[in-house]
Structures are given as C-alpha cells and as structure tokens.
Design a protein around this motif. Structure first.
Motif, short mmCIF file in Angstrom:
data_model
loop_
_atom_site.label_atom_id
_atom_site.label_comp_id
_atom_site.label_asym_id
_atom_site.label_seq_id
_atom_site.Cartn_x
_atom_site.Cartn_y
_atom_site.Cartn_z
N GLY A 32 0.84 -1.19 0.00
CA GLY A 32 0.00 0.00 0.00
C GLY A 32 0.87 1.24 0.00
O GLY A 32 2.03 1.21 0.41
N ARG A 33 0.31 2.32 -0.47
CA ARG A 33 1.03 3.58 -0.43
C ARG A 33 0.13 4.60 0.23
O ARG A 33 -1.03 4.73 -0.14
N ARG A 34 0.63 5.29 1.22
CA ARG A 34 -0.20 6.32 1.84
C ARG A 34 0.63 7.55 2.13
O ARG A 34 1.85 7.49 2.25
N LEU A 35 -0.08 8.64 2.26
CA LEU A 35 0.58 9.91 2.50
C LEU A 35 0.76 10.12 3.99
O LEU A 35 -0.18 9.98 4.76
N LYS B 201 5.76 14.53 5.29
CA LYS B 201 5.76 14.89 3.88
C LYS B 201 6.38 13.80 3.01
O LYS B 201 7.19 14.08 2.13
N VAL B 202 6.01 12.58 3.27
CA VAL B 202 6.49 11.49 2.41
C VAL B 202 5.32 10.56 2.11
O VAL B 202 4.32 10.54 2.82
N TYR B 203 5.48 9.83 1.02
CA TYR B 203 4.59 8.71 0.79
C TYR B 203 5.23 7.50 1.45
O TYR B 203 6.40 7.23 1.24
N GLU B 204 4.45 6.79 2.23
CA GLU B 204 4.97 5.58 2.85
C GLU B 204 4.50 4.37 2.07
O GLU B 204 3.33 4.27 1.72
N TYR B 205 5.41 3.46 1.82
CA TYR B 205 5.02 2.17 1.26
C TYR B 205 4.99 1.18 2.40
O TYR B 205 5.94 1.12 3.19
N TYR B 206 3.91 0.44 2.51
CA TYR B 206 3.84 -0.49 3.64
C TYR B 206 3.19 -1.80 3.17
O TYR B 206 2.61 -1.87 2.09
#
Lengths: 550, 458
Positions: free
Chosen positions: A417-420, A425-430
């Motif tokens: 998943g990708r969330r803000l 101020k980053v997109y997190e990939y989890y």
C-alpha cells in the motif's frame, strides 16, 4: 530501418533450431530490423506496426495518465510484432550473447502469438499487409474529404475499446456443424428453456434421455429421441420450422451497430465513413489479445529465454553478463508488478506442480501441510502441461487458476500500500496484506478490462441511441465521457444517452484549496467511506452534455 | 503573524468588507507559509514504482536497454504550429479543442533558461476509473519479500507542486521531453505578436542584424546609376575644368564627362539599430494565489518571456517584481518563477516599487517600457485607493501595461477587487493603447493564455 547482418541472422537461425527442438512451434520466416531512436519515434505511436495508418494523434505526445495504459491495447515498445512473417526490432549495438538471449525471447513470443487461441483471429492473414492497404485507403479518403476523415477516425477510436473481441473469437472457434442437428439445438437451447421453461433438474433429465437414446440406438438415436418429443409436443415441429425462417441475430458491438443502423452513416455522401470505422475496429480487435495476455506472454518469453540460453553451447563465458541482465528483467520487485517476473515464476511453478501430479483431485483432498509439501507422483508431464496452458489461457484465467497460496508463500507475495504521511511529507510504502485473496484481487484488478457497454434497443425513443454501461463496481472516467459522446452523437446523427453508475462520496472531500494549506488536522483518516452508488444518465444532444440522476 | 500586517488590516477594516472578502483576507493574514525557493528544479518525478503496473513494462526498454524515444524540439516546431491550427479548425467545426501545450520551464541561474514543450492530447474513451477512496493518498500494488503486515518498507518524498513547476496540461512524468531554450517557443508565438507602440528612444544599440541597401557609392561602375550624384559630379568636374564661365546661364551641351563622374550605388550591408525595450514582469505571490492562479500567471509570463527572448533577442531587458504586502525585485526569472506563495496582498506595493525603479534609474528616457502584471484580483486595498494613483503614474511613461486577472472558481465573475477599481478608474477607455486588461477563469487552458497575450499586446 535495416535488416540485421548475415552474421547475426545466422545466430538467429541457430536459435530457431534449438527452440524447435525444445518444442516451440513457429513459422520459418522471421524478419529482424535494426532500429534507431528516430525509427522508434515513428514506430512507437503506431504500436510498432510500420505500416499503420497515419493519424495526427500519432504526431502528438499523448497524455498518458498513470494506469491508463489500457487506452492503447498493444504495447508501444514491443520488440516483436504479430505479423506474417513476424517482425522484431533490435538495438544496433547488441553483443552476440545478448542477441542470443533476445532471440530466444522473441521466438517464444512468436510461438505464443502463433499458438495461443486468443490470437486465433490473427492467424489467417498478415496484419502488416492489411495495415498497409488500410493506410492507403485512409490516405485516399483524406485526399477527398480532408480533415473530416480525422474526425471520423477520432470518434471511432473513441469507441474502439468496446469492439466485440470475444464475439469475433467465438465466431472463429465455433465448429460449423458439431455433429448434431439444428433440431436438437433448438430443442435444448430454445424450446425447453424459453418456451416450456423446464427446471434445471428436468433439463438434465432430458439430456440424460438423449444420451441414453444415442447409446442404445446409435445412428438412429436422434430419431428415437425426436419421436418421443413429437408425440409429447405436437407444436414442436411448427415452432422449429418458424425458427428457421427467422434471421439469426448475431450480437453486435457499438461500432458494428452504428455501421448498420446509423442513418447518418448510411447517407450516400457519408458511406465512406463506414470503411474508416471498419479499419479502426479491425485494428483494435487485432491488438486485443496482446494486452489480454501480457503476463503470460512476457512470462512465457522469459521462461524460454532463460531455459534456452543456459543450455546454448554458443555463449560460453557470458553467463555472468546474462545473469546480471536477466536478474534485472525477471526479479520480483519489492514494490510493483512486473509481468516478466510474475509470469515466468508462474510457468515454472505450474510445470513443477504438474510434474508432481499436484494438479489433481487427489492432491486437493490432502489437508496435511507436510504431506502436501512432499506430495510427488512423478508424472513428469509438466512441460507438456505448460504448453497446453500457453495455448488455452489468457491472463485472467492464468492468474485466477494458478496463483494459489503455495505460490504466494513461496514468492513471499504481499499487497503493498502507499499512503501519504502528512507530518513527514512522504509517501509511505507499507505491507498492506499478505492474504492470497487480496493479492489476487489486486492483480486481477490491474488487468485490462474495458467496460461492457450494450445498446439497449428497448429504451430507444425518437431515433436516439441508448447505451447501458453494465455495472461492475467500477465507474467510468468522468472527464472522458463528454468527448466520447460527442463522437458517438456525430456518428449516430441523433442524440445519444448513456446509462452508468457513479460513486457518491459518502464523505465530503475537503476542497482543493484547503488541502494546499499544508498539514490540516483531519478527523478520521483511516475510516474509508462506504461507497454509495447512483445510477445516472448522460445525454448528448447537439454537442451539449447533460447529466441526470436516475 | 506579522504585527505590521495586523495593524494594516485594522486600518483597512474600517472601510468595510463583505464577509466573503474578510474570510479570504483573514486566511492570508493567518497564512504562515514563506516564499522560499523550492530549491533545485521541479523536475517531474518519474512515476513511483507502484504506478507502473503490468503494462508499463516492455521488451525494448527491459531487455535491450533502449532509452525511450525522444525527439528534438526543432522537429516539433512545425508540427506544433499545425496542431494549433488544427485545433482552431476543430472549434470552427463545432468540436471542443483537444491540444494542450504543456511546457515546463527549467529556469537556470545566469540566464540559462530551458523550456521543455510538450504538446499533448488525450484520446478519450469510455474507461473504467479506479475509485479513489481518499483523494489519491492510497493506492495498492504488488510486492514481494520479507516483512509483517503493516510494516513500512519505504518512503518517497512528496513533491509539493505549489506555485511553480508544471503548468496546465503537463502530462504525468513526461518522458518524451523536448528540450529547447525559450527561443523556440518564442518563434512560434512571434508570428502573431509584436510589441506595441515601440518608439525611438535614447541611445540606440547596434545589434548583429544587417539590412542590405543600395547605399554605397562607387565611381566608375556599379549596378545602379545615381543620377543626381552623377550630375553633381559632372558639374564639379566642369567647374574645375573652367567649362562653366557663367553660373547664371549654364549650357549643359558643352559638358565634358569623365568616366569617373558616373556614380553608381551598390548593394551594401548596413548595420541596423533598434530601439531598446525593458519589460517588467510583476506578479502577486500572496497566499490566495495558491494553485491555479499562480500556475496560469507564471505560464503566461513564461510564454511572454520566451517570445521576448526570441523576437527581441537580447535587446530586451527583463526585470522581475514579486509582491505580497511588500514588493521586492528579484534578480532573475528563475527566482521569479519559482518563489512560493504566502502572505497578504497589497497590489500597490508592486506598482509603487516599479515607479520608484523607473524614476531612480531614469529608465523612461532611454527605454520603451512594458509592464505585465498577473494576479488573482484580490487586494486588501478596497477600491484601489492606493493602487490607482500608482497605476496612473505608470501610464505616463510606459508604452503598454497589461494586467492579467485569473479569477478563482469561487466568487462571481467580473467581481474581483482589482478588476473593479481598474475599470472604475476609466484608464482602459482613456488610454486603450497604453493599458489592457485580460480576465480569465481559473480553468483556462494554453490557447486561452495565448489569446490573453494577444489581447495584452495587440
């Protein structure tokens, strides 16, 4: 564009021999061209078909939004195209060992094109030749009608993804006469289902009775069976005779429907437009299988370039070069979907489980995990099984059937998943989910799937065209509706309606202006709003779009 | 919050605002952003790994490591013209326009500005859309490897596209960029424009352009006999020969003509001198300019700037002024283009600074002065009490001032503060050749911007 030199061609011919020995099947002739950047510029918008018709959009950078690749069936940077002979493209300075690898890759693609049943309709002619004559036709029309030809191309391309690819395929794969008579067809398909409305149970009993008759009386079985029917349903013969008089209705897609029923297109002065529609439709249908078999096709090609390269005696000393490049192509990305990697691993996996006899009811009954692991019947029919998969499957079936828990576990697959994260101020990939059904749903969801849009003749009033978008839990891209419908209205010559479903946001999304103000305290961000749907009707009349909630 | 601003706010509050305006002004007042330079160029980041999907992979790039095909800008020049022409024709045929000229300026320090032009179009079709649950903050794709559910495996910085970067019609991750310097766009635009009211002023500068003219004289032979000069020469010769005893009564039949008396003109290269122009770019970078208004204003100014570079080569000097409640001059287009929005709005501050600069450097004597100002039409200064006098002063020395207003989607049309007071001042009618105003909606596209430029400088 120039042909590869004799030395390289010889390598190619050597690859063909080895590939054939391994069981790949393809036509003898192939053409290999060296391409420069300049050639690519011309080729890529034309989906690598050098002879495709000219169209101004090809000269423009087409704005591809993320994930909207499905606008263009067929991949713009394919190395090999499905023509007769198959044509493939190469970089000018590939070393020999690399060419060996690419040649195997290409040959596997050609094998796939020429044997996978989803390409059935492309087997009987050379598309490059067809495209050339289409191109000349369009050029001729352009000299007569000027820019109107481009409008017609544009409007028909606007609906070319609705072309009835599966209708075409089924037409080709239908046997002329399946060995039983039309009477029997009519009895089972129409009479007892639509007229007598038998229950499923009774229907099956009838089938059993039919099979019994055949078994007992052999050639006379059908007559025996029919005699029974005549005595029970004296009206049957008359109905059957009537049915023969009716014209068989074949299903038509939107382009075909317009060609046949549009008053505008059938005016004497507009007759030429029909040939443009035909060209656009054929082109679209030609490319459909490419995009519907992307994972299999790339997987198959990767499987074979790896298998054949490693056993090739001519490339000794380049194993490390190969390993480096091959890893780049076929490694599973930490985040992302790589069709080469996924497809290739699935083929290896299928081959292995087929070898061990795991594709059986016997294996499915085994519940013990340890036993499942060690299960091995040594049937050794894996190779032949993957060949049959390559013949009969498309991406959807391939993923749906073979991507199972064992495969997911082995390859440690997960849904990313990708969330803000506003604070950082980053997109997190989890790691969103490791559940098989989630992963499979995600993959299936990313496959090409054009909307199903049917013509609803029941709802047509005063000459307007009524289209219904079959609901599949997916809305249409809103901003494209207007222009697409302008085109349909033009081709139809009267108003056009489109019935579709749209999402009603259950939660109001803050307006654009507020979100620009940096971190705003938002309430509950994790709770996804429930999706509510509403049926809407778009109407295009005199190039004005209106929207009505139904 | 700036106490000075607060004081000013209290002062202007007495004049009274509509609640709507008050809300907007307060928003700017409490805006604590700063005008920092984004630092580095706003390159469009390539699509994140999750967005490629299955269909983004292809053989030529993956196996043969070919770079994506890219074409040089020079090749596109012609086609871009044709495309715009075609688009105009579409409109005449009753279909909506389709071409969008996305472009990206890559301002470099020290005048090395680069512009990337991407004419794009979309082929609309009925397509399935994904349902965005929370405005594109969430998306899923595949992944493989170690980790527990919920574990974060990577981060990617968010590029805030705020008040700079891409303009309208900029595609996603434009891989097919065409690079050129601003000169090329200018070339396209120049066919339609010229600076208005260009007057001869001040010391002329020579530039490396030549005109060919029959200006050189040559005795004895040549291409074109200069009769008057020849006659003069003949008369002179005959005077020195003593052939004209009585100037009151000349008898030309007795003239002697030497071959060297014949004077011819021949073609020669002449250096051309041109008037000088100075262009001031002004823009509002207050908080309310967030998003579209800024994008459109800078987009239009990019076009203008490019065109000036082309048409007037290096003979047009450009100066840049930004303002919120205070105005400041910035050294180059780079800073002008990239500074972010923040703060409140006093339009007159920019006008006043401009007038000061012109006066202090006595520019009006030597230069043709052009002024382009872009705003969303908001101004704290109700009725333009302070701005209108400054504007009036501007019109005394400028050859043309062009005001662009990008209206917000909220609020009624034709109702912005700046538009109201400029109209009320009557300058538009009084000096139609000196002042122009163009008002556009915030959803304007490229062709609309170009229309706007035409309006400002026709």
């Amino acid at each position: 564009m120039e042909l590869i030199d004799q030395h390289t061609k010889k390598i190619m011919e050597g690859c063909k021999e080895r590939a054939r020995d391994a069981g790949l099947k393809f036509q003898d002739e192939t053409l290999e061209y060296i391409v420069t950047n300049r050639d690519l510029l011309e080729l890529s918008p034309k989906i690598m078909i050098p002879t495709l018709y000219d169209y101004w959009v090809h000269d423009v950078e087409v704005l591809k939004e993320k994930g909207k690749y499905e606008l263009y069936p067929g991949n713009p940077y394919e190395t090999v195209i499905n023509t007769r002979p198959a044509i493939s493209f190469y970089n000018d300075n590939n070393p020999d060992w690399l060419n060996v690898m690419i040649f195997y890759h290409v040959l596997a693609h050609i094998d796939f094109f020429q044997n996978n049943l989803f390409y059935r309709h492309t087997w009987d002619y050379d598309f490059a030749g067809q495209a050339l004559s289409d191109k000349r036709l369009i050029a001729k029309l352009r000299s007569e009608h000027g820019r109107w030809v481009d409008y017609v191309i544009e409007f028909s391309r606007g609906i070319d993804n609705l072309a009835g690819y599966y209708y075409e395929l089924s037409r080709l794969n239908r046997k002329e006469n399946a060995g039983w008579s039309n009477q029997i067809d009519f009895y089972f398909d129409v009479f007892i289902q639509k007229i007598n409305k038998l229950s499923v149970h009774e229907y099956i009993k009838e089938i059993e009775r039919y099979n019994e008759c055949l078994k007992e009386s052999g050639d006379l079985g059908e007559e025996t069976f029919m005699a029974e029917i005549d005595s029970q349903h004296p009206e049957f013969k008359e109905l059957f005779r009537k049915s023969l008089e009716e014209k068989p209705k074949s299903k038509q897609d939107l382009i075909q429907y317009l060609m046949e029923h549009s008053e505008f297109l059938n005016k004497e002065k507009n007759k030429w437009m029909n040939s443009v529609l035909q060209v656009v439709r054929n082109t679209s249908i030609f490319f459909q299988p490419q995009i519907r078999t992307k994972i299999m096709n790339e997987g198959w090609a990767s499987y074979w370039h790896e298998t054949l390269f490693l056993s090739d005696d001519r490339i000794g000393g380049h194993e490390v070069d190969f390993a480096r490049l091959n890893a780049g192509v076929t490694s599973m990305p930490r985040v992302g979907l790589n069709p080469y990697a996924l497809g290739m691993r699935l083929f290896y996996y299928i081959e292995e489980i087929a070898d061990k006899g795991k594709l059986s009811f016997e294996f499915q009954k085994v519940a013990n995990a340890e036993e499942r692991k060690t299960f091995d019947r040594s049937t050794k029919n894996g190779r032949s099984f993957i060949f049959s998969v390559r013949e009969n499957y498309s991406d959807f079936m391939f993923i749906n059937k073979f991507l199972d828990q064992d495969f997911a576990t082995r390859n440690r697959l997960f849904v990313a998943g990708r969330r803000l994260n506003r604070a950082k101020k980053v997109y997190e990939y989890y790691i969103k989910s490791r559940k098989l059904e989630d992963y499979r749903a995600m993959v299936l969801d990313s496959l090409y799937h054009p909307p199903q849009i049917e013509i609803d003749t029941e709802k047509m009033k005063d000459n307007s065209l009524y289209l219904t978008h079959t609901f599949e839990n997916k809305p249409l891209v809103k901003e494209f509706i207007s222009n697409t419908m302008v085109g349909i209205e033009y081709l139809w010559g009267s108003p056009v309606h489109l019935e579709t479903h749209e999402v009603v946001a259950a939660r109001s999304v803050p307006s654009q202006d507020l979100t620009l103000l940096g971190p705003t305290p938002t309430g509950d961000e994790t709770a996804a709003p429930g999706i509510k749907w509403q049926k809407v009707l778009y109407s295009m009349k005199n190039r004005k779009l209106t929207r009505k909630i139904l | 919050m700036d106490p000075k601003l607060l004081k000013y706010f209290d002062r202007i509050k007495d004049r009274g605002f509509t609640p709507e305006r008050e809300k907007r002004i307060l928003k700017e007042l409490h805006d604590n952003r700063t005008h920092d330079d984004p630092g580095g160029l706003q390159n469009i980041t390539s699509a994140s790994p999750s967005s490629i999907g299955f269909y983004g992979y292809n053989d030529l790039l993956m196996l043969q490591a070919l770079s994506e095909p890219s074409s040089s800008y020079a090749l596109r020049l012609k086609s871009l013209d044709e495309l715009l022409e075609r688009d105009k024709q579409r409109e005449e045929d009753g279909f909506p326009r389709k071409i969008r000229v996305g472009r990206l300026i890559k301002p470099g320090k020290g005048g090395k500005d680069k512009i990337v032009v991407v004419p794009t179009t979309v082929e609309e079709k009925f397509l399935h859309d994904s349902i965005r649950e929370t405005s594109e903050e969430e998306s899923s794709s595949g992944g493989s490897g170690e980790g527990e559910e919920g574990e974060i495996i990577g981060e990617q910085p968010v590029h805030e596209q705020d008040g700079s970067g891409s303009g309208p019609g900029e595609g996603e991750g434009g891989p097919h960029e065409m690079e050129s310097n601003a000169y090329d766009i200018g070339k396209i635009l120049s066919e339609h424009f010229e600076l208005p009211n260009l007057k001869d002023k001040g010391k002329k500068r020579f530039l490396s352009r030549y005109t060919y003219d029959m200006t050189d004289r040559n005795r004895g032979f040549g291409q074109f006999l200069d009769k008057k000069a020849t006659l003069r020469q003949i008369v002179e010769t005959n005077i020195s020969l003593g052939n004209i005893p009585d100037p009151g009564n000349i008898d030309p039949t007795g003239f002697l003509i030497s071959p060297r008396d014949k004077i011819y003109r021949i073609l020669s290269r002449e250096k051309d001198y041109e008037s000088q122009a100075m262009v001031f770019f002004l823009r509002d970078y207050s908080g309310s300019m967030s998003g579209k208004p800024t994008q459109l204003v800078v987009a239009q100014h990019v076009l203008l700037y490019s065109w000036l570079l082309y048409q007037y080569d290096k003979r047009v000097e450009s100066r840049f002024i930004l303002h919120d409640t205070d105005a400041t001059e910035v050294p180059d287009f780079y800073t002008y283009y990239n500074s972010k929005v923040a703060g409140g709005t006093k339009v007159f501050s920019a006008f006043r600074l401009l007038n000061e600069i012109v006066e202090k450097e006595s520019l009006a004597r030597d230069y043709n002065i052009y002024i382009f100002y872009g705003t969303d039409g908001d101004d704290w200064d109700t009725g333009g009490k302070e701005a209108v006098p400054e504007l009036k002063k501007m019109l005394t020395y400028s050859n043309r001032a062009g005001i662009t207003i990008v209206e917000h989607s909220y609020g009624s049309s034709g109702n912005t503060e700046v538009e109201k007071y400029v109209k009320k001042s009557g300058f538009l009618e009084k000096h139609p050749d000196l002042l122009r105003m163009d008002v556009m909606k915030s959803d304007a596209d490229e062709p609309r911007l170009i229309e706007g430029i035409k309006k400002l400088i026709s």
